[in-house]
Write a protein that holds these residues in place. Structure first.
Motif, PDB file in Angstrom:
ATOM      1  N   THR A  58       0.878  -1.167   0.000  1.00 12.34           N
ATOM      2  CA  THR A  58       0.000   0.000   0.000  1.00 12.34           C
ATOM      3  C   THR A  58       0.915   1.218   0.000  1.00 12.34           C
ATOM      4  N   ILE A  59       0.430   2.285  -0.605  1.00 10.56           N
ATOM      5  CA  ILE A  59       1.301   3.438  -0.857  1.00 10.56           C
ATOM      6  C   ILE A  59       0.928   4.577   0.083  1.00 10.56           C
ATOM      7  N   ARG A  60       1.947   5.199   0.623  1.00  6.58           N
ATOM      8  CA  ARG A  60       1.662   6.325   1.530  1.00  6.58           C
ATOM      9  C   ARG A  60       2.594   7.498   1.234  1.00  6.58           C
ATOM     10  N   SER A  61       2.023   8.678   1.238  1.00  9.07           N
ATOM     11  CA  SER A  61       2.858   9.876   1.109  1.00  9.07           C
ATOM     12  C   SER A  61       2.705  10.732   2.352  1.00  9.07           C
ATOM     13  N   GLY A  62       1.505  11.306   2.535  1.00  7.57           N
ATOM     14  CA  GLY A  62       1.291  12.138   3.715  1.00  7.57           C
ATOM     15  C   GLY A  62       0.568  11.412   4.833  1.00  7.57           C
ATOM     16  N   GLY A  63       0.008  10.259   4.520  1.00  9.97           N
ATOM     17  CA  GLY A  63      -0.685   9.474   5.550  1.00  9.97           C
ATOM     18  C   GLY A  63      -2.025  10.054   5.983  1.00  9.97           C
ATOM     19  N   HIS A  64      -2.613  10.936   5.162  1.00  9.71           N
ATOM     20  CA  HIS A  64      -3.854  11.581   5.579  1.00  9.71           C
ATOM     21  C   HIS A  64      -5.107  10.924   5.014  1.00  9.71           C
ATOM     22  N   CYS A  65      -4.953   9.713   4.538  1.00 10.72           N
ATOM     23  CA  CYS A  65      -6.115   9.034   3.971  1.00 10.72           C
ATOM     24  C   CYS A  65      -7.230   8.930   5.015  1.00 10.72           C
ATOM     25  N   TYR A  66      -8.452   9.213   4.607  1.00 12.61           N
ATOM     26  CA  TYR A  66      -9.578   9.167   5.537  1.00 12.61           C
ATOM     27  C   TYR A  66      -9.948   7.724   5.898  1.00 12.61           C
ATOM     28  N   GLY A 130       1.260  13.373  -2.751  1.00 16.73           N
ATOM     29  CA  GLY A 130       1.026  12.023  -3.268  1.00 16.73           C
ATOM     30  C   GLY A 130      -0.435  11.656  -3.414  1.00 16.73           C
ATOM     31  N   GLY A 131      -1.176  11.695  -2.324  1.00 12.84           N
ATOM     32  CA  GLY A 131      -2.586  11.354  -2.386  1.00 12.84           C
ATOM     33  C   GLY A 131      -3.436  12.530  -2.831  1.00 12.84           C
ATOM     34  N   HIS A 132      -2.999  13.733  -2.457  1.00 13.04           N
ATOM     35  CA  HIS A 132      -3.822  14.924  -2.682  1.00 13.04           C
ATOM     36  C   HIS A 132      -4.020  15.210  -4.169  1.00 13.04           C
ATOM     37  N   ILE A 133      -2.945  15.262  -4.918  1.00 10.86           N
ATOM     38  CA  ILE A 133      -3.062  15.656  -6.329  1.00 10.86           C
ATOM     39  C   ILE A 133      -3.709  14.542  -7.141  1.00 10.86           C
ATOM     40  N   GLY A 137      -7.590  17.340  -5.363  1.00 13.69           N
ATOM     41  CA  GLY A 137      -6.888  18.348  -4.576  1.00 13.69           C
ATOM     42  C   GLY A 137      -7.406  19.759  -4.802  1.00 13.69           C
ATOM     43  N   TYR A 138      -8.180  20.267  -3.856  1.00 14.34           N
ATOM     44  CA  TYR A 138      -8.699  21.633  -4.019  1.00 14.34           C
ATOM     45  C   TYR A 138      -8.517  22.424  -2.738  1.00 14.34           C
ATOM     46  N   GLY A 139      -8.589  23.735  -2.874  1.00 17.72           N
ATOM     47  CA  GLY A 139      -8.431  24.584  -1.704  1.00 17.72           C
ATOM     48  C   GLY A 139      -8.941  25.991  -1.962  1.00 17.72           C
ATOM     49  N   VAL A 193       2.767   3.666  -8.292  1.00 15.94           N
ATOM     50  CA  VAL A 193       3.382   4.538  -7.296  1.00 15.94           C
ATOM     51  C   VAL A 193       3.860   5.807  -7.989  1.00 15.94           C
ATOM     52  N   ILE A 194       3.239   6.906  -7.675  1.00 17.12           N
ATOM     53  CA  ILE A 194       3.648   8.176  -8.300  1.00 17.12           C
ATOM     54  C   ILE A 194       4.882   8.689  -7.566  1.00 17.12           C
ATOM     55  N   THR A 195       5.932   8.926  -8.347  1.00 16.93           N
ATOM     56  CA  THR A 195       7.173   9.390  -7.713  1.00 16.93           C
ATOM     57  C   THR A 195       7.456  10.857  -8.018  1.00 16.93           C
ATOM     58  N   CYS A 461     -19.936  12.229  -4.931  1.00 16.01           N
ATOM     59  CA  CYS A 461     -18.998  12.385  -3.815  1.00 16.01           C
ATOM     60  C   CYS A 461     -17.565  12.595  -4.331  1.00 16.01           C
ATOM     61  N   TYR A 462     -16.689  12.962  -3.392  1.00 19.76           N
ATOM     62  CA  TYR A 462     -15.293  13.325  -3.708  1.00 19.76           C
ATOM     63  C   TYR A 462     -14.368  12.164  -3.313  1.00 19.76           C
ATOM     64  N   ILE A 463     -13.589  11.668  -4.240  1.00 19.78           N
ATOM     65  CA  ILE A 463     -12.768  10.483  -3.968  1.00 19.78           C
ATOM     66  C   ILE A 463     -11.639  10.772  -2.974  1.00 19.78           C
ATOM     67  N   ASN A 464     -11.254  12.024  -2.835  1.00 15.20           N
ATOM     68  CA  ASN A 464     -10.244  12.338  -1.815  1.00 15.20           C
ATOM     69  C   ASN A 464     -10.863  12.421  -0.413  1.00 15.20           C
ATOM     70  N   TYR A 465     -12.190  12.350  -0.341  1.00 12.82           N
ATOM     71  CA  TYR A 465     -12.881  12.200   0.935  1.00 12.82           C
ATOM     72  C   TYR A 465     -13.602  10.849   0.876  1.00 12.82           C
TER      73      TYR A 465
HETATM   74  C1  LIG Z   1      -6.698  17.282   8.019  1.00 11.73           C
HETATM   75  C2  LIG Z   1      -7.038  17.066   6.566  1.00 11.73           C
HETATM   76  C3  LIG Z   1      -7.337  18.155   5.760  1.00 11.73           C
HETATM   77  C4  LIG Z   1      -7.623  17.981   4.408  1.00 11.73           C
HETATM   78  N1  LIG Z   1      -7.891  19.066   3.642  1.00 11.73           N
HETATM   79  C5  LIG Z   1      -8.130  18.910   2.321  1.00 11.73           C
HETATM   80  C6  LIG Z   1      -8.365  20.018   1.472  1.00 11.73           C
HETATM   81  O1  LIG Z   1      -8.345  21.175   1.923  1.00 11.73           O
HETATM   82  N2  LIG Z   1      -8.592  19.798   0.172  1.00 11.73           N
HETATM   83  C7  LIG Z   1      -8.617  18.539  -0.365  1.00 11.73           C
HETATM   84  O2  LIG Z   1      -8.806  18.405  -1.571  1.00 11.73           O
HETATM   85  N3  LIG Z   1      -8.390  17.469   0.405  1.00 11.73           N
HETATM   86  C8  LIG Z   1      -8.159  17.628   1.722  1.00 11.73           C
HETATM   87  N4  LIG Z   1      -7.924  16.531   2.506  1.00 11.73           N
HETATM   88  C9  LIG Z   1      -8.006  15.192   1.903  1.00 11.73           C
HETATM   89  C10 LIG Z   1      -6.668  14.823   1.289  1.00 11.73           C
HETATM   90  O3  LIG Z   1      -6.499  15.516   0.080  1.00 11.73           O
HETATM   91  C11 LIG Z   1      -6.623  13.315   1.032  1.00 11.73           C
HETATM   92  O4  LIG Z   1      -6.796  12.640   2.245  1.00 11.73           O
HETATM   93  C12 LIG Z   1      -5.327  12.897   0.361  1.00 11.73           C
HETATM   94  O5  LIG Z   1      -5.525  11.733  -0.369  1.00 11.73           O
HETATM   95  C13 LIG Z   1      -4.210  12.707   1.355  1.00 11.73           C
HETATM   96  O6  LIG Z   1      -3.009  12.441   0.702  1.00 11.73           O
HETATM   97  P1  LIG Z   1      -1.754  11.936   1.551  1.00 11.73           P
HETATM   98  O7  LIG Z   1      -0.675  11.639   0.618  1.00 11.73           O
HETATM   99  O8  LIG Z   1      -1.511  12.904   2.655  1.00 11.73           O
HETATM  100  O9  LIG Z   1      -2.348  10.654   2.243  1.00 11.73           O
HETATM  101  P2  LIG Z   1      -1.960   9.079   2.109  1.00 11.73           P
HETATM  102  O10 LIG Z   1      -2.713   8.440   3.216  1.00 11.73           O
HETATM  103  O11 LIG Z   1      -0.505   8.906   2.081  1.00 11.73           O
HETATM  104  O12 LIG Z   1      -2.579   8.694   0.728  1.00 11.73           O
HETATM  105  C14 LIG Z   1      -3.943   8.838   0.396  1.00 11.73           C
HETATM  106  C15 LIG Z   1      -4.283   7.905  -0.780  1.00 11.73           C
HETATM  107  O13 LIG Z   1      -3.440   8.191  -1.884  1.00 11.73           O
HETATM  108  C16 LIG Z   1      -2.580   7.080  -2.176  1.00 11.73           C
HETATM  109  N5  LIG Z   1      -1.229   7.599  -2.435  1.00 11.73           N
HETATM  110  C17 LIG Z   1      -0.466   8.317  -1.596  1.00 11.73           C
HETATM  111  N6  LIG Z   1       0.687   8.603  -2.186  1.00 11.73           N
HETATM  112  C18 LIG Z   1       0.667   8.078  -3.411  1.00 11.73           C
HETATM  113  C19 LIG Z   1       1.598   8.023  -4.474  1.00 11.73           C
HETATM  114  N7  LIG Z   1       2.774   8.607  -4.364  1.00 11.73           N
HETATM  115  N8  LIG Z   1       1.267   7.358  -5.598  1.00 11.73           N
HETATM  116  C20 LIG Z   1       0.060   6.767  -5.716  1.00 11.73           C
HETATM  117  N9  LIG Z   1      -0.858   6.770  -4.737  1.00 11.73           N
HETATM  118  C21 LIG Z   1      -0.558   7.432  -3.591  1.00 11.73           C
HETATM  119  C22 LIG Z   1      -2.634   6.212  -0.951  1.00 11.73           C
HETATM  120  O14 LIG Z   1      -2.355   4.864  -1.259  1.00 11.73           O
HETATM  121  C23 LIG Z   1      -4.029   6.440  -0.457  1.00 11.73           C
HETATM  122  O15 LIG Z   1      -4.940   5.643  -1.158  1.00 11.73           O
HETATM  123  C24 LIG Z   1      -7.634  16.692   3.865  1.00 11.73           C
HETATM  124  C25 LIG Z   1      -7.333  15.601   4.670  1.00 11.73           C
HETATM  125  C26 LIG Z   1      -7.044  15.765   6.009  1.00 11.73           C
HETATM  126  C27 LIG Z   1      -6.736  14.586   6.875  1.00 11.73           C
END
Ligand SMILES: Cc1cc2nc3c(=O)[nH]c(=O)nc-3n(C[C@H](O)[C@H](O)[C@H](O)COP(=O)(O)OP(=O)(O)OC[C@H]3O[C@@H](n4cnc5c(N)ncnc54)[C@H](O)[C@@H]3O)c2cc1C
Lengths: 511, 374
Positions: A58-66, A130-133, A137-139, A193-195, A461-465
């Motif tokens: 499983t892939i992690r960049s910021g670890g903010h997955c919901y 990593g996960g955001h874009i 990814g919006y703000g 895995v996006i690098t 719905c939004y896939i990043n949520y």
């Molecule tokens: C406190 C908080 C605030 C947030 N605010 C916003 C916001 O303002 N706007 C918005 O749009 N979203 C927001 N989010 C949602 C956020 O964009 C997503 O949770 C995002 O996917 C997190 O990315 P990450 O890399 O930090 O998390 P991760 O847990 O590392 O990854 C999230 C998902 O992306 C995958 N992934 C990670 N890195 C890669 C990679 N390099 N290549 C391929 N897949 C990868 C993971 O496997 C996982 O499925 C917020 C989340 C939190 C927790």
């Protein structure tokens, strides 16, 4: 070489989990090891090692997955890219190259200082690229400049071919354009895995912004006032909010559960489309609309929205009509807005809205935000209502990105945060009841009850949520990807570039 | 319902009538029965339970089970495992293993359902360790194996290990990715032999409490699509039916080292379907072919390991989907006949006699037997 963290390493306990303290759910669900990569070559080596030994990566960049997509990986391996946190790594720009481990605030700071540009991304400073874009990814600047994935021009990605060999690829609109499109908003973790993310151009941030905050105390709040507040908010974004002159304005109405006491609030960041704050007419007009539901705008105490909270002590106070607002340079404002919140147990849901609130919706929200459930503490339960649309809604992006929600004017995020596992059931019950009830009202689609199904009012719905509860509806992929060609297209991409379904989680594209 | 000798069933008659070469040996003789119960999985989402009295099968029970692709009775004779070949379970992309308890009369009662690992879609086969403590599930769709721990305290099975596979082959229709088809414990119980139809590979995995690890990979002919396996009772010859090029290979296997040594023989005549061995170790039964399905009995030369055909039986436009052999019976599940063909077998060398249609089951695709304890 990657750094490998196993269970006997003191770092394991901290590194096996992400931001949402609910995951891994049990010890058995946890990954067996974590591969920390410092370069894309490391990532390729680690991925090959993981795949060849029959483990699930499983892939992690910021670890903010919901959801549990990363941390629940029984016996598997987490490929951690948080150390790939460079921007351009000594190479000239443009193009701007952003490593997946770049945390948003660090990215904004570096892009701004070095090149005077920014990414129209999210407000949480520690979310990573990593996960955001890959998920859209919006703000605060997205109404003005679109989604962060809208600006992407190339991606470096590691995929695994049929025979299990890791294949590094650089994809763009001309080379493997299908995979490139899938990286523009379909969500991470399911293809490769996006690098590195590449952008030929990025927008300049505003020179300055004006911040405003309006508080809506629960004390004295009646259902009628509440309905009027939500309708005023929604109607503005449905109508005036479509005018390009307003695209520099972003507002978030934070409706917190009454149990938290205190107040609800609305934070606003404003600039004119040219990135200045010379003309505040639009802002004043907007703020005036809320005079009958709250007080005039005044600087907040910083307790509002995690990502957008004008603070009393920051910037220059400024009288704008009856409102007191603050003018700040953009970087300071962004620095003030980048809080991440602490790592607690949490559950989230989302909905896109093409119109403002109906009366029935507003009443339903009131009901649940004032609801009490015996022995369930509902403090820390909120709905964030974000203004949306503007530059995001350019229809030409439908064909080249994987974000289909291009007609919405509001985006809702339902959230509840708590500390202890024994409170899981009550919290989950509350948020599920609210959501189901809200989308089963008179305007809901009878075949898709309980969900914000595509209609004249909603856009899924939004896939990043991500929200695993949606899996109980057979049409869950359509909620996230629409009912047109996008999901079948993504399935084709999935089968082509990940034939063995190496990269999978509960809501990844099904092959 | 008495399923006795349905040879008069119109469809079956047509097949038998159209197969003049039929069985090359044999005088049908009444042989004493030993199997007591048969469990037949149906694609209609059911398991049929039959009581067996020689050629007479009596339907005792039909229980719901989503898609029982493989049925296995625990050595303690108290539990039946059914692998559900589904691509979604509890809204997740995965299959499941369902456990039934067996009453003294062999009736089933649903006991528990274990979700397989994420993306373990369309699981196809479950191999039980002879001590009954572990099972390995071959996951055809999701390209993986799950190791299940089977607690003897009556608790449901739980996933103890996952092995994710990759691999492909030249057949663009069936070999774009790994498709494990079957698993088989060797005689040491420490290793499992597996076939992967998608990647033209048979493998030996080491098994312990919590993991499956690759011990040996052995490539089969490109495009062959190895699917069905049986191991000689002595543990030293592995027979592999290749589903895609409809062939059969036998391999020398060293159980001590856990290594497939070399191919003994390739047979390209109407094989590729499910296999069974007569308990005597003298006879191998094969199924398969092109348009027609051919059920064949082969004599196994114990010194060389080579096969010599004894008998063959053609079924026009048919397909055998499962097969199991007891000392004096061979049962072939035929999805075109919608039933189970029963051949009486010579207890000493496994030669077959004229079959009868022992039971009718709609869309049958798996079978397990419960014989009288010896
Ligand atoms: C406190 C908080 C605030 C947030 N605010 C916003 C916001 O303002 N706007 C918005 O749009 N979203 C927001 N989010 C949602 C956020 O964009 C997503 O949770 C995002 O996917 C997190 O990315 P990450 O890399 O930090 O998390 P991760 O847990 O590392 O990854 C999230 C998902 O992306 C995958 N992934 C990670 N890195 C890669 C990679 N390099 N290549 C391929 N897949 C990868 C993971 O496997 C996982 O499925 C917020 C989340 C939190 C927790």
């Amino acid at each position: 070489m990657p750094i490998i963290i196993t269970r006997d390493d003191p770092r394991y306990v901290s590194l096996q989990k992400g931001h949402n303290a609910r995951f891994p759910e049990t010890e058995i669900d946890a990954a067996k090891r974590i591969f920390l990569c410092e370069t894309s070559a490391d990532a390729a080596v680690a991925l090959q090692q993981i795949v060849s030994s029959g483990l699930r990566p499983t892939i992690r960049s910021g670890g903010h997955c919901y959801e549990d997509f990363v941390a629940n990986n029984p016996g598997g391996a987490i490929l951690d890219l948080s150390l790939l946190s460079g921007i351009n790594d000594g190479r000239s720009a443009p193009p701007y190259r952003i490593g997946p481990g770049v945390q948003l605030w660090n990215g904004y700071l570096e892009l701004y200082k070095r090149y005077g540009v920014t990414l129209p991304g999210g407000t949480c400073g520690t979310v990573a690229a990593g996960g955001h874009i890959s998920g859209g990814g919006y703000g605060l600047l997205s109404r003005l400049h679109g989604l962060s994935s809208d600006w992407l021009t190339a991606v470096e990605i590691l995929t695994v071919n049929g025979s299990g060999k890791v294949v590094p690829r650089r994809v763009d609109a001309r080379h493997e354009a299908d995979l490139f499109r899938a990286c523009r908003g379909a969500g991470g973790g399911g293809l490769g895995v996006i690098t590195s993310y590449e952008f030929d151009k990025l927008p300049q941030p505003p020179v300055e912004v004006v911040e405003a905050y309006i508080s809506f105390p629960w004390e004295g709040m009646t259902e009628e006032k509440f309905v009027s507040l939500l309708k005023t908010f929604g109607e503005y974004w449905e109508t005036h909010g479509q005018d390009p002159e307003t695209w520099g304005m972003f507002a978030v109405l934070v409706v917190s559960h009454q149990a938290g006491g205190g107040h609800m609030g609305m934070s606003i960041q404003f600039c004119n489309p040219d990135g200045t704050c010379r003309d505040l007419t639009i802002l004043n007009d907007y703020l005036d609309r809320f005079l009958q539901c709250g007080s005039p705008a005044s600087p907040a105490d910083g307790t509002g929205h995690a990502g957008l909270a004008a603070r009393k002590d920051a910037g220059d106070p400024l009288c704008s009509g009856v409102h007191i607002v603050r003018r700040r340079n953009w970087l300071d404002a962004t620095a003030g807005n980048n809080s991440s919140g602490s790592s607690t147990r949490a559950k989230y849901k989302s909905a896109y809205m093409k119109r403002g609130f109906t009366e029935a919706e507003a009443r339903c929200i009131y009901k649940h935000m004032t609801r009490t459930i015996p022995n369930v503490d509902l403090r820390g339960s909120v709905i964030e209502m974000d203004s949306y649309g503007g530059a995001i809604n350019r229809k030409e992006l439908l064909e080249t990105t994987s974000v289909v929600q291009r007609a919405s004017v509001l985006k809702l995020q339902f959230m509840t945060f708590w500390g202890e596992p024994q409170d899981d059931a009550g919290r989950l019950q509350w948020i599920r009841d609210l959501y189901k009830d809200l989308y089963s009202g008179p305007d809901s689609d009878s075949d898709h009850k309980e969900t914000p199904w595509w209609s004249s009012r909603h856009e899924g719905c939004y896939i990043n949520y991500p929200d695993r509860d949606m899996l109980s509806y057979t049409y869950w992929p359509q909620l996230y990807y629409g009912h047109g060609e996008l999901y079948p297209f993504l399935q084709t991409v999935k089968r082509k570039y990940d034939p063995n379904n190496i990269f999978h989680h509960a809501m990844s594209i099904r092959p | 319902m008495n399923q006795r000798s349905s040879l008069n069933r119109r469809h079956f008659l047509r097949i038998v009538g159209a197969a003049p070469l039929a069985l090359r040996t044999s005088v049908a003789r009444g042989l004493p029965s030993s199997p007591r119960l048969a469990y037949v999985g149906s694609g209609c989402g059911e398991i049929y339970v039959f009581h067996i009295d020689g050629p007479n099968w009596t339907l005792k029970q039909i229980v719901a089970c989503k898609a029982p692709a493989s049925l296995t009775v625990h050595p303690n004779r108290r539990i039946l495992y059914a692998v559900n070949q589904v691509d979604s379970h509890q809204h997740l992309p995965t299959g499941s293993v369902e456990t039934f308890t067996l009453a003294p009369d062999g009736r089933l009662a649903a006991f528990s359902k274990t979700s397989l690992s994420l993306s373990a879609t369309l699981p196809r086969h479950l191999a039980l360790s002879p001590d009954g403590k572990r099972a390995v599930v071959a996951i055809h769709g999701g390209g993986a194996y799950n190791l299940l721990a089977l607690p003897d305290d009556g608790q449901p099975a739980r996933i103890a290990g996952i092995l994710k596979e990759t691999g492909c082959g030249p057949n663009a229709l069936h070999q774009l990715s790994a498709h494990p088809s079957m698993a088989l414990f060797d005689t040491t119980q420490r290793r499992v032999l597996t076939s992967d139809t998608g990647s033209d590979r048979i493998s030996v995995f080491a098994v312990d409490e919590t993991s499956l690890t690759v011990h040996q990979r052995f490539a089969t002919d490109a495009g062959s699509g190895p699917a069905h396996l049986v191991l000689h009772p002595k543990g030293d010859i592995l027979f592999v039916a290749n589903h895609l090029n409809r062939s059969l290979c036998s391999y020398k296997y060293d159980p001590e080292q856990g290594r497939i040594l070399h191919c003994i023989q390739r047979v390209a005549e109407d094989t590729g379907g499910p296999l069974a061995l007569h308990p005597s170790g003298c006879t191998l039964y094969t199924t398969g072919g092109g348009e027609d399905d051919v059920i064949q009995a082969w004599h196994i030369d114990r010194t060389t390991g080579r096969l010599n055909r004894l008998q063959s039986w053609h079924q026009h436009s048919a397909r055998s989907v499962a097969i199991t052999a007891e000392r004096n019976t061979l049962l072939v599940v035929s999805d075109t006949l919608n039933g189970v063909l029963r051949f009486a077998a010579e207890p000493t060398d496994g030669r077959l006699h004229t079959p009868n249609l022992a039971a009718e089951v709609p869309e049958p695709f798996s079978i397990a037997m419960l014989s009288d304890p010896v």
